[in-house]
Design a protein around this motif. Structure first.
Motif, PDB file in Angstrom:
ATOM      1  N   VAL A  69      29.098  72.158  30.902  1.00 42.97           N
ATOM      2  CA  VAL A  69      30.071  73.163  31.364  1.00 42.97           C
ATOM      3  C   VAL A  69      29.888  73.495  32.847  1.00 42.97           C
ATOM      4  N   GLN A  70      29.291  72.556  33.579  1.00 46.98           N
ATOM      5  CA  GLN A  70      29.111  72.770  35.015  1.00 46.98           C
ATOM      6  C   GLN A  70      30.471  72.813  35.714  1.00 46.98           C
ATOM      7  N   MET A 125      22.820  64.915  38.757  1.00 46.06           N
ATOM      8  CA  MET A 125      22.775  65.034  37.300  1.00 46.06           C
ATOM      9  C   MET A 125      23.978  64.377  36.634  1.00 46.06           C
ATOM     10  N   LEU A 175      25.889  73.423  26.028  1.00 49.26           N
ATOM     11  CA  LEU A 175      24.784  73.032  26.898  1.00 49.26           C
ATOM     12  C   LEU A 175      25.267  73.129  28.347  1.00 49.26           C
ATOM     13  N   PRO A 176      24.413  73.634  29.242  1.00 50.89           N
ATOM     14  CA  PRO A 176      24.859  73.889  30.626  1.00 50.89           C
ATOM     15  C   PRO A 176      25.384  72.645  31.338  1.00 50.89           C
ATOM     16  N   GLU A 177      24.772  71.494  31.072  1.00 49.31           N
ATOM     17  CA  GLU A 177      25.224  70.283  31.782  1.00 49.31           C
ATOM     18  C   GLU A 177      26.645  69.898  31.358  1.00 49.31           C
TER      19      GLU A 177
END
Lengths: 254, 254
Positions: free
Chosen positions: B212-213, B252, B208-210
């Protein structure tokens, strides 16, 4: 080449593995946190240290791969080494090293690294710089062992590249996260949007992005833009981002 | 299945090719611009028309793939057909069709299409909807011939998906374009940043992108954020985008 690695984060870890796989001799891994140093050192058959005064003084290359604001401190402990000292930062000036050590350089891999995912270095652009031409030759030799894309860039260009990388990597990833937020709030799974993300990136592998822009903003489709904005009325932050990026898309077409 | 295609843009073209490759019988292609109708019609062995009164009245399926605000007008010319009439829009309500024709549906491929690049439909999510359950079955049959990912979604969810797609596709592409603008102004080529774009998208295929930011904002690296902002002082639009997206990334994490 006898190499000492100072750092144990994502860049240090991926770089260490890549160097090891090319037969380089990594002798030490330093980290403030001994556990972290040990984990990485074991992986590549090096010795772990957590004290900068224990650094081996006769290596050929010292790679400092720590947070930007710690580079100077680490470099200060390498004042007496005769080997080449490089950092791996996109934004840090070479002088942060050159002011403290004899032979200074930069070895910046332009890629996004995460613990959970292996990457091949073959296609990672490696940006190198050195304060002596002999040392640039050394770095170039090492870089071309790892990657097919080696760029000799001065500090100004490297900083521009790092800034562009934020726009091309960090911001798009955050927009994926915002898309996921919108999906989740409506009971939809991120899975459904993955093929679109993959194709969007793939499309610019053979095209320039400004030539393949799609969506309501570039079409001047005000009706859809307004519908989308009204759907974001209860999420002011996303509403703002939607408006600003849509305006920026329109502006680029002019 | 005898199909009439109304539209000749990117979605119409890619969909027509995919349907043809699955052996569907595309009998007519309509476009306001006869040249466009002819080009696409020739490609798939159909007849080209540029007058809505010439539309074949006894086809099983009519696919309206025109600009959103033209869907109603095109549908008005299909009042007397007995076949199923669908549009391919992410944002247009099914009622724009259902108010004018007996059997109405939606056949929305969630992908970004460009003339210059072929795409395989196998992994394109197809979102379908119909005003009668029999027709949903027909659409499902056709959709599963084309793709492994078929979703029955009502209009509200489809509109949410379309909005999320703007965040996941149109906006990231524009950020690639802004990155290229920064690179070009400093004599650097877009080529150098392509591997980073590819890896950034690839990373969220399994994460999920959040989670691997990366980048200065998520690290809270104010020194780099400030350096980048000062580099953008003469580009107020990019300065603004940089600040807003960086703040959103920080938000976020909280």
């Amino acid at each position: 080449m006898k190499i000492v690695l100072l750092g144990s984060g994502n860049v240090a870890t991926h770089l260490a593995k890549a160097l090891k796989s090319k037969g380089e001799d990594l002798v030490q891994v330093y980290s403030q946190n001994l556990d972290n140093a040990v984990s990485l050192a074991q992986l590549i058959g090096a010795r772990a240290i957590d004290d900068l005064t224990d650094v081996e003084q006769h290596a050929a290359l010292y790679i400092i791969s720590v947070k930007d604001d710690a580079i100077g401190t680490v470099a200060a402990s390498l004042k007496n080494v005769s080997g080449l000292v490089v950092h791996t930062s996109g934004t840090t000036d070479i002088n942060v090293l050159a002011s403290q050590v004899k032979k200074a350089g930069v070895f910046y891999p332009l890629q996004t690294f995460s613990k959970s995912k292996d990457v091949s270095f073959d296609n990672i652009p490696l940006c190198i710089e050195a304060n002596e031409s002999d040392q640039l030759t050394v770095l170039n030799g090492l870089a071309t062992k790892l990657s097919n894309q080696v760029y000799e860039l001065d500090g100004e260009k490297r900083k521009v590249l790092h800034l562009a990388a934020v726009f091309a990597c960090n911001f798009p990833n955050h927009l994926y996260a915002l898309a996921n937020k919108i999906l989740n709030q409506n009971g939809l799974d991120f899975e459904i949007i993955r093929p679109l993300i993959a194709e969007t990136a793939d499309k610019v592998m053979g095209n320039l992005p400004e030539n393949v822009q799609t969506g309501p903003a570039v079409r001047g489709d005000e009706s859809t833009l307004n519908k989308h904005l009204s759907m974001l009325n209860d999420m002011p932050e996303l509403h703002n981002i939607y408006q600003i990026l849509s305006n920026s898309i329109k502006l680029m077409q002019k």
